[in-house]
Design a protein around this motif. Structure first.
Motif, PDB file in Angstrom:
ATOM      1  N   THR A  38       0.819  -1.219   0.000  1.00 28.69           N
ATOM      2  CA  THR A  38       0.000   0.000   0.000  1.00 28.69           C
ATOM      3  C   THR A  38       0.850   1.266   0.000  1.00 28.69           C
ATOM      4  OG1 THR A  38      -0.168  -0.049   2.413  1.00 28.69           O
ATOM      5  CG2 THR A  38      -1.940  -1.114   1.169  1.00 28.69           C
ATOM      6  N   GLU A  39       2.129   1.130   0.294  1.00 30.61           N
ATOM      7  CA  GLU A  39       3.007   2.297   0.310  1.00 30.61           C
ATOM      8  C   GLU A  39       3.315   2.754  -1.120  1.00 30.61           C
ATOM      9  OE1 GLU A  39       7.315   1.077   1.306  1.00 30.61           O
ATOM     10  OE2 GLU A  39       6.112  -0.672   1.836  1.00 30.61           O
ATOM     11  N   ASN A  40       3.877   3.947  -1.237  1.00 28.13           N
ATOM     12  CA  ASN A  40       4.253   4.481  -2.534  1.00 28.13           C
ATOM     13  C   ASN A  40       5.375   3.648  -3.146  1.00 28.13           C
ATOM     14  OD1 ASN A  40       4.320   6.414  -4.688  1.00 28.13           O
ATOM     15  ND2 ASN A  40       6.162   7.276  -3.740  1.00 28.13           N
ATOM     16  N   VAL A  41       5.192   3.246  -4.384  1.00 30.20           N
ATOM     17  CA  VAL A  41       6.204   2.486  -5.112  1.00 30.20           C
ATOM     18  C   VAL A  41       6.832   3.436  -6.124  1.00 30.20           C
ATOM     19  CG1 VAL A  41       6.603   0.583  -6.715  1.00 30.20           C
ATOM     20  CG2 VAL A  41       5.011   0.290  -4.801  1.00 30.20           C
ATOM     21  N   SER A  42       8.151   3.585  -6.040  1.00 29.67           N
ATOM     22  CA  SER A  42       8.855   4.472  -6.958  1.00 29.67           C
ATOM     23  C   SER A  42      10.163   3.826  -7.396  1.00 29.67           C
ATOM     24  CB  SER A  42       9.132   5.824  -6.299  1.00 29.67           C
ATOM     25  OG  SER A  42       9.949   5.646  -5.163  1.00 29.67           O
ATOM     26  N   SER A  43      10.716   4.346  -8.453  1.00 30.04           N
ATOM     27  CA  SER A  43      11.952   3.785  -8.984  1.00 30.04           C
ATOM     28  C   SER A  43      13.116   4.057  -8.031  1.00 30.04           C
ATOM     29  CB  SER A  43      12.249   4.385 -10.352  1.00 30.04           C
ATOM     30  OG  SER A  43      13.436   3.830 -10.872  1.00 30.04           O
TER      31      SER A  43
END
Length: 135
Positions: free
Chosen positions: A52-57
């Motif tokens: 549920t957390e932000n997924v980023s590169s």
């Protein structure tokens, strides 16, 4: 297998299909040019695993960890200059962990990768604004 996606709902379906083809090593190699949507696919895969957390590169950190139904490791090797950098931070330990590993720019660490028969290699291309996934 060849799948196409023209919107986020399609990409979610692609992610579901890819997850269904994982083997026990759970290593997915994501190949494609800059901007084809590797991280977008990672986001959809992570959602399927309850993240549920932000997924980023992880372009600058090289690896991000996400927590959902299980731990997921997301790698981006775009900025490494030498395979030795991957070795130095212990990438092989991550690959041997049994956790899901999503690897962007795997060609940058080709000699550190497990044998390809133990990985699921996904190639992403864009034609006429349609993303094409082959594996």
């Amino acid at each position: 297998m060849r799948l196409v996606a023209s919107n986020l709902l399609d990409i979610k379906k692609v992610a579901q299909t890819i997850i269904g083809h994982l083997n026990t090593n759970k290593i997915i190699l994501l190949n494609g040019e800059m901007g084809v949507g590797k991280t977008t696919l990672v986001k959809e895969i992570a959602k399927l695993f309850g993240v549920t957390e932000n997924v980023s590169s992880p372009t600058f950190s090289i690896v991000n960890e996400y927590y959902g139904d299980e731990i997921i490791y997301h790698f981006d090797f775009y900025r490494i200059e030498d395979e030795e950098e991957g070795y130095d931070f212990g990438v092989e330990e991550y690959f041997d962990s049994g956790k899901l590993c999503l690897v962007e720019w795997p060609e940058k660490i080709s000699t550190l990768l497990p044998p390809l028969n133990l990985c699921l290699e996904v190639k992403i291309t864009i034609e006429n604004n349609i993303r094409i996934y082959t594996f």
